[in-house]
Design a protein around this motif. Structure first.
Motif, PDB file in Angstrom:
ATOM      1  N   HIS A 277       0.818  -1.224   0.000  1.00  0.00           N
ATOM      2  CA  HIS A 277       0.000   0.000   0.000  1.00  0.00           C
ATOM      3  C   HIS A 277       0.844   1.263   0.000  1.00  0.00           C
ATOM      4  O   HIS A 277       0.373   2.325  -0.407  1.00  0.00           O
ATOM      5  CB  HIS A 277      -0.933   0.002   1.221  1.00  0.00           C
ATOM      6  CG  HIS A 277      -0.240   0.359   2.496  1.00  0.00           C
ATOM      7  ND1 HIS A 277       0.435  -0.570   3.268  1.00  0.00           N
ATOM      8  CD2 HIS A 277      -0.092   1.545   3.146  1.00  0.00           C
ATOM      9  CE1 HIS A 277       0.945   0.028   4.330  1.00  0.00           C
ATOM     10  NE2 HIS A 277       0.645   1.304   4.286  1.00  0.00           N
ATOM     11  N   SER A 278       2.090   1.203   0.472  1.00  0.00           N
ATOM     12  CA  SER A 278       2.927   2.408   0.514  1.00  0.00           C
ATOM     13  C   SER A 278       3.529   2.750  -0.841  1.00  0.00           C
ATOM     14  O   SER A 278       4.128   3.817  -0.989  1.00  0.00           O
ATOM     15  CB  SER A 278       4.049   2.237   1.541  1.00  0.00           C
ATOM     16  OG  SER A 278       4.880   1.146   1.193  1.00  0.00           O
ATOM     17  N   PHE A 279       3.398   1.867  -1.839  1.00  0.00           N
ATOM     18  CA  PHE A 279       3.947   2.136  -3.167  1.00  0.00           C
ATOM     19  C   PHE A 279       2.940   2.789  -4.100  1.00  0.00           C
ATOM     20  O   PHE A 279       3.277   3.083  -5.249  1.00  0.00           O
ATOM     21  CB  PHE A 279       4.450   0.840  -3.804  1.00  0.00           C
ATOM     22  CG  PHE A 279       5.673   0.272  -3.143  1.00  0.00           C
ATOM     23  CD1 PHE A 279       6.888   0.919  -3.234  1.00  0.00           C
ATOM     24  CD2 PHE A 279       5.610  -0.900  -2.409  1.00  0.00           C
ATOM     25  CE1 PHE A 279       8.022   0.399  -2.624  1.00  0.00           C
ATOM     26  CE2 PHE A 279       6.730  -1.424  -1.796  1.00  0.00           C
ATOM     27  CZ  PHE A 279       7.946  -0.766  -1.900  1.00  0.00           C
ATOM     28  N   GLU A 280       1.708   3.006  -3.666  1.00  0.00           N
ATOM     29  CA  GLU A 280       0.687   3.573  -4.533  1.00  0.00           C
ATOM     30  C   GLU A 280      -0.256   4.432  -3.710  1.00  0.00           C
ATOM     31  O   GLU A 280      -0.267   4.373  -2.466  1.00  0.00           O
ATOM     32  CB  GLU A 280      -0.095   2.461  -5.233  1.00  0.00           C
ATOM     33  CG  GLU A 280      -0.770   1.500  -4.285  1.00  0.00           C
ATOM     34  CD  GLU A 280      -1.415   0.322  -4.982  1.00  0.00           C
ATOM     35  OE1 GLU A 280      -2.179  -0.392  -4.328  1.00  0.00           O
ATOM     36  OE2 GLU A 280      -1.156   0.124  -6.189  1.00  0.00           O
ATOM     37  N   ILE A 281      -1.042   5.247  -4.406  1.00  0.00           N
ATOM     38  CA  ILE A 281      -2.030   6.104  -3.751  1.00  0.00           C
ATOM     39  C   ILE A 281      -3.275   5.257  -3.468  1.00  0.00           C
ATOM     40  O   ILE A 281      -3.844   4.645  -4.374  1.00  0.00           O
ATOM     41  CB  ILE A 281      -2.377   7.303  -4.645  1.00  0.00           C
ATOM     42  CG1 ILE A 281      -1.118   8.141  -4.898  1.00  0.00           C
ATOM     43  CG2 ILE A 281      -3.443   8.164  -3.986  1.00  0.00           C
ATOM     44  CD1 ILE A 281      -0.503   8.758  -3.672  1.00  0.00           C
ATOM     45  N   SER A 282      -3.687   5.217  -2.206  1.00  0.00           N
ATOM     46  CA  SER A 282      -4.828   4.401  -1.820  1.00  0.00           C
ATOM     47  C   SER A 282      -6.138   5.123  -2.148  1.00  0.00           C
ATOM     48  O   SER A 282      -6.164   6.330  -2.426  1.00  0.00           O
ATOM     49  CB  SER A 282      -4.767   4.084  -0.328  1.00  0.00           C
ATOM     50  OG  SER A 282      -4.835   5.274   0.433  1.00  0.00           O
ATOM     51  N   LYS A 283      -7.226   4.369  -2.118  1.00  0.00           N
ATOM     52  CA  LYS A 283      -8.546   4.934  -2.375  1.00  0.00           C
ATOM     53  C   LYS A 283      -8.982   5.918  -1.288  1.00  0.00           C
ATOM     54  O   LYS A 283      -9.835   6.774  -1.523  1.00  0.00           O
ATOM     55  CB  LYS A 283      -9.580   3.810  -2.482  1.00  0.00           C
ATOM     56  CG  LYS A 283      -9.372   2.884  -3.672  1.00  0.00           C
ATOM     57  CD  LYS A 283      -9.663   3.590  -4.988  1.00  0.00           C
ATOM     58  CE  LYS A 283      -9.548   2.640  -6.160  1.00  0.00           C
ATOM     59  NZ  LYS A 283      -9.813   3.321  -7.455  1.00  0.00           N
ATOM     60  N   SER A 284      -8.410   5.795  -0.091  1.00  0.00           N
ATOM     61  CA  SER A 284      -8.769   6.687   1.013  1.00  0.00           C
ATOM     62  C   SER A 284      -7.917   7.946   1.068  1.00  0.00           C
ATOM     63  O   SER A 284      -7.920   8.640   2.097  1.00  0.00           O
ATOM     64  CB  SER A 284      -8.642   5.931   2.342  1.00  0.00           C
ATOM     65  OG  SER A 284      -7.299   5.472   2.526  1.00  0.00           O
ATOM     66  N   TYR A 285      -7.180   8.235  -0.002  1.00  0.00           N
ATOM     67  CA  TYR A 285      -6.326   9.427  -0.025  1.00  0.00           C
ATOM     68  C   TYR A 285      -7.186  10.692   0.089  1.00  0.00           C
ATOM     69  O   TYR A 285      -8.232  10.814  -0.545  1.00  0.00           O
ATOM     70  CB  TYR A 285      -5.512   9.459  -1.312  1.00  0.00           C
ATOM     71  CG  TYR A 285      -4.561  10.622  -1.426  1.00  0.00           C
ATOM     72  CD1 TYR A 285      -3.284  10.559  -0.873  1.00  0.00           C
ATOM     73  CD2 TYR A 285      -4.931  11.791  -2.075  1.00  0.00           C
ATOM     74  CE1 TYR A 285      -2.407  11.619  -0.985  1.00  0.00           C
ATOM     75  CE2 TYR A 285      -4.060  12.859  -2.192  1.00  0.00           C
ATOM     76  CZ  TYR A 285      -2.795  12.766  -1.639  1.00  0.00           C
ATOM     77  OH  TYR A 285      -1.937  13.828  -1.741  1.00  0.00           O
ATOM     78  N   ARG A 286      -6.736  11.638   0.896  1.00  0.00           N
ATOM     79  CA  ARG A 286      -7.488  12.875   1.140  1.00  0.00           C
ATOM     80  C   ARG A 286      -6.606  14.078   0.842  1.00  0.00           C
ATOM     81  O   ARG A 286      -5.382  14.052   1.067  1.00  0.00           O
ATOM     82  CB  ARG A 286      -7.962  12.952   2.599  1.00  0.00           C
ATOM     83  CG  ARG A 286      -8.959  11.868   2.986  1.00  0.00           C
ATOM     84  CD  ARG A 286      -9.363  12.024   4.451  1.00  0.00           C
ATOM     85  NE  ARG A 286      -9.917  13.332   4.717  1.00  0.00           N
ATOM     86  CZ  ARG A 286     -11.191  13.659   4.548  1.00  0.00           C
ATOM     87  NH1 ARG A 286     -12.052  12.758   4.111  1.00  0.00           N
ATOM     88  NH2 ARG A 286     -11.623  14.885   4.817  1.00  0.00           N
ATOM     89  N   HIS A 287      -7.259  15.143   0.337  1.00  0.00           N
ATOM     90  CA  HIS A 287      -6.557  16.409   0.126  1.00  0.00           C
ATOM     91  C   HIS A 287      -6.457  17.220   1.408  1.00  0.00           C
ATOM     92  O   HIS A 287      -5.572  18.079   1.528  1.00  0.00           O
ATOM     93  CB  HIS A 287      -7.266  17.245  -0.947  1.00  0.00           C
ATOM     94  CG  HIS A 287      -7.079  16.719  -2.333  1.00  0.00           C
ATOM     95  ND1 HIS A 287      -5.835  16.456  -2.870  1.00  0.00           N
ATOM     96  CD2 HIS A 287      -7.969  16.406  -3.305  1.00  0.00           C
ATOM     97  CE1 HIS A 287      -5.966  16.015  -4.106  1.00  0.00           C
ATOM     98  NE2 HIS A 287      -7.243  15.963  -4.393  1.00  0.00           N
ATOM     99  N   VAL A 288      -7.363  17.012   2.343  1.00  0.00           N
ATOM    100  CA  VAL A 288      -7.367  17.727   3.616  1.00  0.00           C
ATOM    101  C   VAL A 288      -7.402  16.703   4.734  1.00  0.00           C
ATOM    102  O   VAL A 288      -7.691  15.516   4.527  1.00  0.00           O
ATOM    103  CB  VAL A 288      -8.575  18.693   3.711  1.00  0.00           C
ATOM    104  CG1 VAL A 288      -8.471  19.787   2.681  1.00  0.00           C
ATOM    105  CG2 VAL A 288      -9.884  17.934   3.554  1.00  0.00           C
ATOM    106  N   ALA A 289      -7.121  17.174   5.954  1.00  0.00           N
ATOM    107  CA  ALA A 289      -7.092  16.282   7.104  1.00  0.00           C
ATOM    108  C   ALA A 289      -8.511  16.031   7.619  1.00  0.00           C
ATOM    109  O   ALA A 289      -9.464  16.750   7.287  1.00  0.00           O
ATOM    110  CB  ALA A 289      -6.225  16.878   8.210  1.00  0.00           C
ATOM    111  N   LEU A 290      -8.623  15.000   8.443  1.00  0.00           N
ATOM    112  CA  LEU A 290      -9.900  14.697   9.078  1.00  0.00           C
ATOM    113  C   LEU A 290     -10.255  15.777  10.093  1.00  0.00           C
ATOM    114  O   LEU A 290      -9.417  16.604  10.491  1.00  0.00           O
ATOM    115  CB  LEU A 290      -9.839  13.325   9.752  1.00  0.00           C
ATOM    116  CG  LEU A 290      -9.621  12.123   8.816  1.00  0.00           C
ATOM    117  CD1 LEU A 290      -9.384  10.864   9.637  1.00  0.00           C
ATOM    118  CD2 LEU A 290     -10.806  11.943   7.882  1.00  0.00           C
ATOM    119  N   LYS A 291     -11.496  15.757  10.531  1.00  0.00           N
ATOM    120  CA  LYS A 291     -11.960  16.761  11.483  1.00  0.00           C
ATOM    121  C   LYS A 291     -11.216  16.611  12.808  1.00  0.00           C
ATOM    122  O   LYS A 291     -11.135  15.521  13.377  1.00  0.00           O
ATOM    123  CB  LYS A 291     -13.463  16.611  11.697  1.00  0.00           C
ATOM    124  CG  LYS A 291     -14.060  17.712  12.575  1.00  0.00           C
ATOM    125  CD  LYS A 291     -15.561  17.558  12.682  1.00  0.00           C
ATOM    126  CE  LYS A 291     -16.160  18.679  13.531  1.00  0.00           C
ATOM    127  NZ  LYS A 291     -17.626  18.536  13.660  1.00  0.00           N
TER     128      LYS A 291
END
Length: 977
Positions: A277-291
């Motif tokens: 998983h560290s070699f690719e962008i996961s589906k849970s990638y976010r542009h901003v942080a969680l609340k």
């Protein structure tokens, strides 16, 4: 490097000194399997007499009269394994006069590699390498002024072993060795005279008196005070001698370097091979942080000069990222990478790890980056970066350097760090959107010859034409990613400052695209920098993607990305902004067939490779990335080449009709309702052919300010704009440059029933006047020639007024837009003028320095010129030289005094900063104590109120008891009576 290149004044005085040259072989690696040994010898260009040279080998306590030494034999079993010698240390003692500061006494070390044959056969030479002992080139630089016993240089380097093929004189690589080289002066130890012993005197034996504990403690304090040196003031005093180029200043001593290993183990384990998983962008990638969180994304590229394990073996390193709080508690909460494929001191990871912090405590938190060994889990190096130093949503490309013992260049780790908060920043330059998201998908067709994974670097370029010519079309290409060096353990906040202006944009790095034959990234880039958004959607702006080979980025010494193997570009002009702001592009706009230019790669079909990507304007504070979108193929597509000529399409129609929203006879709006721009009172719709006599907006063909910029994005033909080249850096714009920012439409009146079929045109003006052509007999232009129009085209007077008002309103809004654009241009012009003034000031200073140098050079004379000069001329020339020397000496003294004053100010400010931090700490303590006292006082108030209420209750109870007691006494008296 010989003295013909180096200045003799920059070398130490070694003509009358005996020197010692030490070589310590760390490890070696040979390309072919077999048994090898090394032969080391000292060589000189001046003499062949080496009888006075002595050598001391490993395990031998004395020197021998030889100038050659041999190591033991090692076996290279695998081509990728490192081998170590047991007899690896050699010390050569060079006599006086062997090394001298002239052009003839260049001394070097010759290392020859031989194979160990069978018994009775001769060894075969397979390669050799050379190292310059004295004089040295610039790396490393020789110390001129050294203390007795110190080294002139001491550093570790890798030497390549080469062999020359006699047939074609080509050098072949056969192996390499890593050695530590040191050069020092031989110190002669003077014999010490035996100390004179005084005659013994009788000593009286006395019994010591026992002291009380208080007196014993007082004596201990006095003893420690006598042992401690008095404190010294941290001030800089001028020295008496300023000889040479070095400045002698009394500064505090440099603290000792930390040990090679941190000396403790970490609880984290490296990732397993099956976990990718560290070699690719996961589906849970976010542009901003969680609340309630802050997110840190770290791409660990690699490291170099890592220390070896305590037993001298090469480590198998892996990276760990965590918070300092968890690291101090030794809690297993960090994110780790995979281990390197083989034991090495220069691993390459290229993995993405993510760490979350609490938003409330993020300002005081510290990011910790660790490189550890597997399977011992022993920490090799650690870096600590305060989160307050990092600017949110800016991608930092850092070279982390930490000096340690035995590694003068320091242990280096290469990372890319991005800090993310809960909300995207909003800037006045882009009030309608917050950021531009660009998702790079993959290469659309398999490649013929793949050289490994590709790293994609994206950036927004304000001037694509000049960037392409200066950075992407040169040979070799000068485009690349610059790593910012940060020195630890105490990094300065200025090392993390972001430049306000960058003509090359702010590059963003992706993970390597895999597989090699058809790289797939699915990497989302987010451009929310204020400078990027200010230069987006301008005539010369473009999104540039550069592709680099991941295998060529990391070497044994550094990580560096230069000279891309190809690049792609997508124009970010007004037409692209129109497409992205359309309703159909809210979820994103898919772009396929973006060509990779300037590359040797071709597809399996022999064609130019292309990539696919998605563009989207982000207007919300908490957006989701396009990586999590499942129906990417259902997004609307933008075709970059809709015309046969290959020109980037435009969304603006050639003719637009102005009609009213309440006009019941409007039939064209239903037929052409796809690209209608709706105003509050006016509809401007594209019309292929005029349907009736009315006002139309016709596109006016104008000369663009930089016509071929968008034409040459994909190297397409530009026949009608060949004479108009784009504006390069330093050139002035043409005289009609202002016309390019004016409206691209002009108002015309068209009557399709006219016999001539000509159109009456007029340029845009605040009031509508059409007097270019007389109307036909059966028609009259409204508002200009009366009302004798045919019945089927008759228009009421209020309709004409509404049209005129609508046109004027539209013109006023356009004029307001032009004013804001001119205002923005004025601000840019003022900033450029300030920059020009600064550059002119620097240029003036350089010219003054050049004039002073020329004046001084004019006064210099040679010995041949003295023959024809008289004594007064020589005296005048000497006086001029003396005056120039005096003035330059005064300038040097003034500069040195300024340096001293600035350093004193810096020390004072550092002390003031320490005092401020101490006072802040004390203030926080007092604040906490005050809060506790306030809580206690609140409790006391509650206790007092409780006591008062209890007193009232007690008083009431006493009254009740008194009343009862009186009643009892009365009852008893009545009974007695």
């Amino acid at each position: 490097m010989s003295l013909s290149v180096m200045d003799a004044s920059t070398l130490p005085r070694v003509n009358d000194k005996a020197l010692e040259f030490e070589v310590n072989i760390k490890d070696a690696q040979f390309n072919l399997e077999g048994k090898y040994f090394l032969r080391l010898s000292v060589q000189s260009l001046h003499t062949k007499d080496y009888s006075k040279i002595k050598i001391k080998e490993s395990g031998v306590p004395y020197f021998e009269n030889r100038y050659e030494g041999e190591t033991d034999t090692v076996a290279q079993k695998e081509s990728t394994a490192m081998v170590k010698f047991k007899e690896k240390q050699f010390v050569f003692r060079l006599p006086k006069g062997f090394c001298m500061n002239d052009k003839n006494h260049d001394v070097h070390l010759l290392v020859e590699a031989f194979t160990r044959p069978k018994i009775g056969a001769k060894g075969r030479k397979v390669g050799e390498g050379k190292f310059a002992i004295y004089p040295r080139p610039n790396a490393p630089r020789i110390k001129v002024n050294v203390e007795p016993g110190d080294d002139f240089y001491n550093y570790t380097d890798v030497m390549s072993l080469l062999r020359t093929v006699s047939t074609d004189s080509v050098q072949m690589h056969c192996g390499r060795i890593r050695c530590t080289y040191a050069l020092r002066e031989v110190l002669t130890v003077k014999p010490k005279s035996p100390p004179k012993t005084p005659p013994k005197s009788p000593v009286k034996k006395t019994v010591p008196k026992q002291k009380s504990p208080e007196l014993r403690e007082k004596d201990d304090k006095n003893r420690t005070n006598r042992l401690e040196p008095p404190p010294t003031n941290r001030t800089i005093t001028p020295t008496d001698s300023w000889g040479g180029d070095n400045v002698s200043i009394n500064v505090p001593a440099t603290p000792p370097l930390p040990p090679q290993l941190e000396g403790r183990k970490i609880p984290e384990d490296p990732l397993q091979d099956k976990d990718r998983h560290s070699f690719e962008i996961s589906k849970s990638y976010r542009h901003v942080a969680l609340k309630g969180k802050e997110q840190i994304d770290v791409i660990l590229h690699g490291a170099s000069n890592l220390p070896t394990t305590p037993d001298g073996q090469l480590p198998v390193p892996f990276g760990v990222v965590k918070s300092k709080t968890d690291d101090d508690k030794n809690v297993k909460t960090g994110a780790s990478t995979h281990t390197s494929l083989r034991p090495t001191t220069a691993p390459s990871w290229e993995e993405l790890v993510t760490v979350n912090f609490e938003e409330k405590s993020a300002a005081d938190e510290v990011l910790t980056i660790i490189a550890a060994d597997h399977p011992s889990k022993e920490m090799l190096v650690k870096y600590e970066i305060p989160l307050s130093y990092l600017q949110p949503f800016h991608q930092y490309h850092l070279e982390l350097i930490k000096p340690v013992k035995g590694i003068p260049n320091g242990v280096k780790t290469y990372v890319t760090i991005t800090r993310k908060t809960m909300h995207l920043p909003k800037d006045p330059s882009s009030p309608d959107y917050l950021a531009l998201e660009a998702t790079l998908r993959s290469v659309q067709k398999p490649l013929q010859t793949a050289k490994g994974p590709l790293i994609a670097v994206a950036r927004v370029i304000p001037d694509y034409y000049n960037y392409k010519n200066n950075q992407l079309l040169t040979n070799p290409r000068s485009a690349g990613v610059t790593m910012n060096s940060v020195t630890f353990p105490n990094p300065h906040p200025s090392s993390f400052s972001v430049p306000p202006r960058s003509m090359h944009g702010y590059p963003q790095i992706s993970l390597p695209g895999r597989p090699d034959v058809q790289p797939e990234w699915n990497h989302p880039y987010l451009f929310c920098e204020e400078r990027d958004k200010a230069t987006m959607f301008t005539p010369s702006a473009a999104l540039v993607l550069e592709y680099y080979e991941a295998s060529a980025a990391m070497s044994d010494q550094f990580w560096k990305m230069v000279s891309p193997v190809g690049f792609s570009a997508v124009p970010l002009d007004k037409d692209m902004y129109t497409e992205l702001t359309n309703n159909r592009a809210k979820q994103g706009l898919r772009i396929d067939g973006v060509p990779i230019q300037g590359t040797e790669y071709v597809t399996i079909e022999g064609k130019q490779p292309t990539v696919g990507m998605i563009l989207r304007l982000i207007t919300t504070n908490n957006p989701d990335s396009m990586v999590s979108t499942s129906n990417v193929d259902n997004l609307p597509e933008l075709n970059l080449f809709p015309e046969p000529q290959g020109y980037y399409r435009t969304a603006s129609p050639d003719i637009m009709l102005i009609t009213h929203t309440d006009d019941p006879t409007n039939t064209t709006m239903q037929d052409y309702s796809q690209d209608i721009t709706v105003d509050s009172q006016v509809l401007m719709e594209p019309v292929r052919e005029p349907v009736g006599p009315a006002y139309y907006l016709q596109k006016k063909v104008k000369r663009p300010m930089s016509p071929p910029t968008m034409y040459r994005v994909y190297d397409l033909p530009v026949d009608r704009y060949d004479e108009n080249q784009p504006i390069k850096d330093g050139e002035m714009p043409p005289y009609e440059a202002v016309e390019t920012v004016l409206p691209e439409y002009q108002y015309i009146f068209v009557d399709p029933n006219s016999q001539t079929g000509q159109r009456t045109t007029q340029t845009q003006s605040p009031t509508i006047r059409v007097r270019h052509q007389a109307p036909p007999a059966d028609t009259t232009m409204p508002g200009a020639y009366g009302t004798s129009i045919s019945e089927r085209h008759r228009r009421p007077p209020d309709d004409l007024d509404k049209t005129s008002l609508s046109v004027m309103d539209h013109q006023m809004r356009e004029l307001e837009n032009y004013r804001s654009a001119v205002h923005k241009m004025g601000q840019d012009i003022l900033a450029l003028r300030a920059q020009i003034q600064e550059l002119e000031g620097n240029n003036s200073q350089l010219r003054r320095d050049l004039a002073n140098y020329n004046d001084a050079s004019k006064l210099m004379i040679e010995s041949a010129e003295l023959d024809g000069m008289t004594k007064p001329e020589i005296m005048s020339r000497y006086a001029g030289l003396k005056q120039t020397l005096h003035s330059q000496t005064n300038d040097v003294k003034a500069y040195k005094m300024k340096v001293q004053a600035l350093q004193n100010d810096l020390i004072k400010k550092n002390d003031a900063q320490k005092n401020y931090l101490h006072m802040t700490h004390q203030f926080n303590k007092q604040k906490e104590q005050l809060l506790r006292m306030q809580e206690k006082s609140a409790k006391w108030k509650k206790v007092e109120e409780t006591c008062r209420s209890q007193e009232k209750v007690i008083e009431k109870m006493e009254k009740v008891l008194e009343r009862q007691h009186k009643d009892r006494s009365k009852n008893q008296k009545g009974m007695f009576l």
